[in-house]
Motif scaffolding. Structure first.
Motif, PDB file in Angstrom:
ATOM      1  N   THR A 105       0.798  -1.236   0.000  1.00  0.00           N
ATOM      2  CA  THR A 105       0.000   0.000   0.000  1.00  0.00           C
ATOM      3  C   THR A 105       0.824   1.278   0.000  1.00  0.00           C
ATOM      4  O   THR A 105       0.327   2.326  -0.427  1.00  0.00           O
ATOM      5  N   GLY A 106       2.068   1.208   0.444  1.00  0.00           N
ATOM      6  CA  GLY A 106       2.848   2.452   0.444  1.00  0.00           C
ATOM      7  C   GLY A 106       4.183   2.303   1.126  1.00  0.00           C
ATOM      8  O   GLY A 106       4.551   1.230   1.597  1.00  0.00           O
ATOM      9  N   HIS A 107       4.899   3.418   1.146  1.00  0.00           N
ATOM     10  CA  HIS A 107       6.251   3.452   1.698  1.00  0.00           C
ATOM     11  C   HIS A 107       6.494   4.814   2.308  1.00  0.00           C
ATOM     12  O   HIS A 107       5.831   5.794   1.961  1.00  0.00           O
ATOM     13  N   ALA A 108       7.462   4.882   3.204  1.00  0.00           N
ATOM     14  CA  ALA A 108       7.861   6.180   3.721  1.00  0.00           C
ATOM     15  C   ALA A 108       8.558   6.967   2.610  1.00  0.00           C
ATOM     16  O   ALA A 108       8.997   6.394   1.598  1.00  0.00           O
ATOM     17  N   ILE A 109       8.635   8.269   2.788  1.00  0.00           N
ATOM     18  CA  ILE A 109       9.228   9.145   1.774  1.00  0.00           C
ATOM     19  C   ILE A 109       9.902  10.311   2.476  1.00  0.00           C
ATOM     20  O   ILE A 109       9.470  10.727   3.553  1.00  0.00           O
ATOM     21  N   GLY A 110      10.965  10.814   1.882  1.00  0.00           N
ATOM     22  CA  GLY A 110      11.697  11.925   2.495  1.00  0.00           C
ATOM     23  C   GLY A 110      12.843  12.308   1.582  1.00  0.00           C
ATOM     24  O   GLY A 110      12.615  12.826   0.498  1.00  0.00           O
ATOM     25  N   LEU A 111      14.074  12.005   2.000  1.00  0.00           N
ATOM     26  CA  LEU A 111      15.220  12.303   1.136  1.00  0.00           C
ATOM     27  C   LEU A 111      15.294  11.346  -0.044  1.00  0.00           C
ATOM     28  O   LEU A 111      15.963  11.629  -1.037  1.00  0.00           O
ATOM     29  N   LEU A 112      14.634  10.196   0.062  1.00  0.00           N
ATOM     30  CA  LEU A 112      14.528   9.286  -1.074  1.00  0.00           C
ATOM     31  C   LEU A 112      13.055   9.137  -1.444  1.00  0.00           C
ATOM     32  O   LEU A 112      12.169   9.311  -0.604  1.00  0.00           O
ATOM     33  N   GLY A 113      12.822   8.775  -2.690  1.00  0.00           N
ATOM     34  CA  GLY A 113      11.450   8.582  -3.177  1.00  0.00           C
ATOM     35  C   GLY A 113      10.771   7.395  -2.523  1.00  0.00           C
ATOM     36  O   GLY A 113       9.547   7.395  -2.357  1.00  0.00           O
ATOM     37  N   HIS A 114      11.539   6.373  -2.190  1.00  0.00           N
ATOM     38  CA  HIS A 114      11.038   5.226  -1.412  1.00  0.00           C
ATOM     39  C   HIS A 114      11.969   5.067  -0.214  1.00  0.00           C
ATOM     40  O   HIS A 114      13.189   4.992  -0.391  1.00  0.00           O
ATOM     41  N   GLU A 115      11.402   4.997   0.973  1.00  0.00           N
ATOM     42  CA  GLU A 115      12.191   4.757   2.180  1.00  0.00           C
ATOM     43  C   GLU A 115      11.443   3.753   3.046  1.00  0.00           C
ATOM     44  O   GLU A 115      10.233   3.608   2.939  1.00  0.00           O
ATOM     45  N   ALA A 116      12.158   3.083   3.940  1.00  0.00           N
ATOM     46  CA  ALA A 116      11.508   2.281   4.972  1.00  0.00           C
ATOM     47  C   ALA A 116      10.928   3.245   6.007  1.00  0.00           C
ATOM     48  O   ALA A 116      11.445   4.355   6.154  1.00  0.00           O
TER      49      ALA A 116
END
Lengths: 393, 393
Positions: free
Chosen positions: A322-333
């Motif tokens: 359903t989704g992923h964390a996001i921040g300095l990268l487009g996909h993060e844990a």
């Protein structure tokens, strides 16, 4: 208007990192991850065949190790105490020999040394020794994931930058929808929308805006018509036609911070089948929003979405979580995934993007960027999600 | 007009790879490098937290291992015999458990197994076991660099794609120069030039054109005015002013193939100092061109350039080597570097970009893409290199 992370905040990150090392009884540490180096130093650079590393010594002094061509750049922009450099890679003397000397001069020998990777990693022709071959440590301890976990909870400043990113992604998407017409190529449409949004962005934000990534952009990533049934198709230079399902994306990086906005749209008309799958996807996204609560494990969100898809009889059309964390990268844990037991906490930022994919008809996925709050969640993206608003006329 | 590598050529690459394994007495092999997987399968994908691997078994059957969301995409686009997939990462069962099953079903157990990396590597939140923990081999043999070395010599088709890339880079650069005016922001100029060149490119090449990378673009990477003295500055959203030194870049990816065109330009006027450093840089590039000959080691090119810079009294202003190979990646081995003993051979493609950097005045670097031929070299980029042509009026 906030357009960068302050030196003060970067220094606080360094302090926190060092305190984690102390808790683990680690004397000093070495990092090679480009993203983690940016997070801890504010130094944005183009990684190449030339190794770059960060290290912190047992006196809490921070060091960057860079090739000569980055030395002055690092002196000017990195929030570190010391910059070391080497002439070139491969060079007559391997860069890791210089690295060894820098580590020895910072008293790493005989210490308990943390490291995030066995050595510098690059696909651009780099080869070199492992850190453990360079120096005699009392013990080497893996720090894999430690800085990544520091990055889980976003600070108020980070959230501001992500919100700024959402704003310009929204404009790029508005223009994308405006220019999505049958007979035009995906590249033509996305280029025009991306350029116009970028122009508005730089005129509005002025020279203080540093992207450290991409300026405003919108794309289809090849998800046009039947190709939209591939969740991660790649740009195919396809021409839109009446009745096509489209899966879009739009964002802008602000001082390296990402957001994600994706919409399922239709060219001029919608079939009954397209409408059915669209509505299931929208419902699944609502189910996910309602499941996002601090204190629950991330897996709960995925469980609820899968339960909904099963009840709707479309679980065989699901191809990703359903989704992923996001921040300095487009996909993060961490991830909204059955196997993710990480607990949601206020300050985490996630994408919410359950999708279903039907060969011959298309892909159905919205993605919104949301912030976990004290009581539930806050939507950071704000583009319309309903069918009527997403038909390109 | 050639716009892709054929299935036949991809299959030849697989055969050649297998013959290298045979020479090394290796039974089967596993690769995780995204670039090498594309090279050997023609499958272009967006790498994420979800592991992807390629393997070839002892019957010369080729396999792709992908997440569910790439399964149908791989079936459609990858030139392999088998596609295997797993539900999701992290998932309830780790993807590498599925990978293990796929390897066992392809009889990897007890074999001599080659591998390019100990496991899948991604900064996007992936964690997982090493290949050696998954399966009992007779022996594990590192293949680090093997496919990279296959990529050193470009085929006639690869050279055609790189030439096509040069053509559109040239147009993007022409537009970049046209729009480079005092008072405009670097992002405004590069966005406009990039979009117009992209439009011309897609109109000319039509829907057969698949970028597998970036469409035509031009940039300054922040190398504007005094900032141009940082060889790898990053985009700073700077405003051009009269007298600025600019270091540019322009290219376009064609089915994943890159080229590199960079020029030193000046806004409206040139000082005596700027002209002096510009001329030294141009001379150094000529020296490099003359040193490129099949049969000589790459290091000779760097030696000659350094000799020239020393004679000119500017060796203290040098911050990097003279160039690198280019193809599926923007930087590839081998390098024009003192420590690079690889012999130049016909079919190798390099950038030639000696540079000098003067704080307060600017950076001075042209980059051209050249092909090593039977007798010397052929220039693939063809933008004017002389001072008069590079003053933005």
């Amino acid at each position: 208007m906030l357009l960068a992370i302050s030196e003060k905040e970067i220094k606080q990150r360094q302090k926190k990192f060092y305190s984690i090392l102390e808790d683990k009884k680690i004397d000093s540490a070495i990092l090679f991850s480009v993203t983690d180096i940016f997070y801890l130093t504010g130094f944005h650079f183009h990684p190449t065949e030339r190794p770059i590393g960060f290290f912190i010594d047992s006196n809490q002094q921070t060091h960057l190790f860079v090739p000569a061509l980055e030395h002055e750049h690092a002196e000017e922009f990195a929030y570190v105490d010391h910059v070391h450099s080497y002439p070139e890679y491969p060079g007559l003397k391997h860069p890791m020999e210089y690295f060894k000397e820098a580590l020895i001069s910072a008293d790493f020998e005989g210490q308990v040394i943390g490291y995030d990777a066995i050595g510098y990693g690059s696909s651009m022709g780099y080869r070199g020794p492992a850190v453990s071959e360079l120096i005699d440590a009392k013990e080497f301890v893996s720090l894999k994931g430690i800085v990544e976990e520091m990055r889980y909870i976003k600070s108020p400043a980070e959230i501001e930058l992500i919100k700024e990113s959402c704003r310009w992604g929204n404009l790029a998407h508005r223009l994308l929808q405006k220019y999505s017409k049958a007979g035009l190529s995906e590249i033509e449409i996305t280029s025009k929308a991306s350029m116009e949004a970028t122009m508005a962005m730089i005129e509005t934000l002025g020279p203080e805006y540093k992207p450290h990534g991409n300026t405003a952009f919108a794309l289809f990533r090849g998800q046009v018509g039947e190709m939209s049934a591939f969740p991660h198709a790649v740009t195919q230079n396809l021409v839109l036609k009446k009745g096509d399902t489209l899966v879009t994306g739009a964002a802008a990086d602000v001082w390296g911070y990402h957001s994600e906005l994706e919409r399922t749209m239709f060219v001029q008309e919608v079939s009954k089948d397209q409408e059915k799958y669209f509505q299931h996807m929208c419902e699944a996204q609502e189910v996910a929003f309602n499941a996002i609560k601090p204190g629950s494990p991330c897996s709960v969100v995925e469980q609820e979405v899968q339960k909904y898809f099963k009840e709707a009889g479309v679980e065989h059309l699901v191809q990703h979580h359903t989704g992923h964390a996001i921040g300095l990268l487009g996909h993060e844990a961490p991830f909204f995934d059955l196997g993710e037991e990480t607990i949601m906490r206020p300050g985490m930022v996630f994408t919410v993007e359950p999708g279903i994919y039907v060969r011959g008809i298309g892909g159905f996925r919205h993605s919104d960027t949301v912030l976990v709050t004290e009581n539930g969640m806050e939507m950071l993206t704000y583009y319309p999600r309903d069918l009527k608003s997403l038909i390109c006329l």
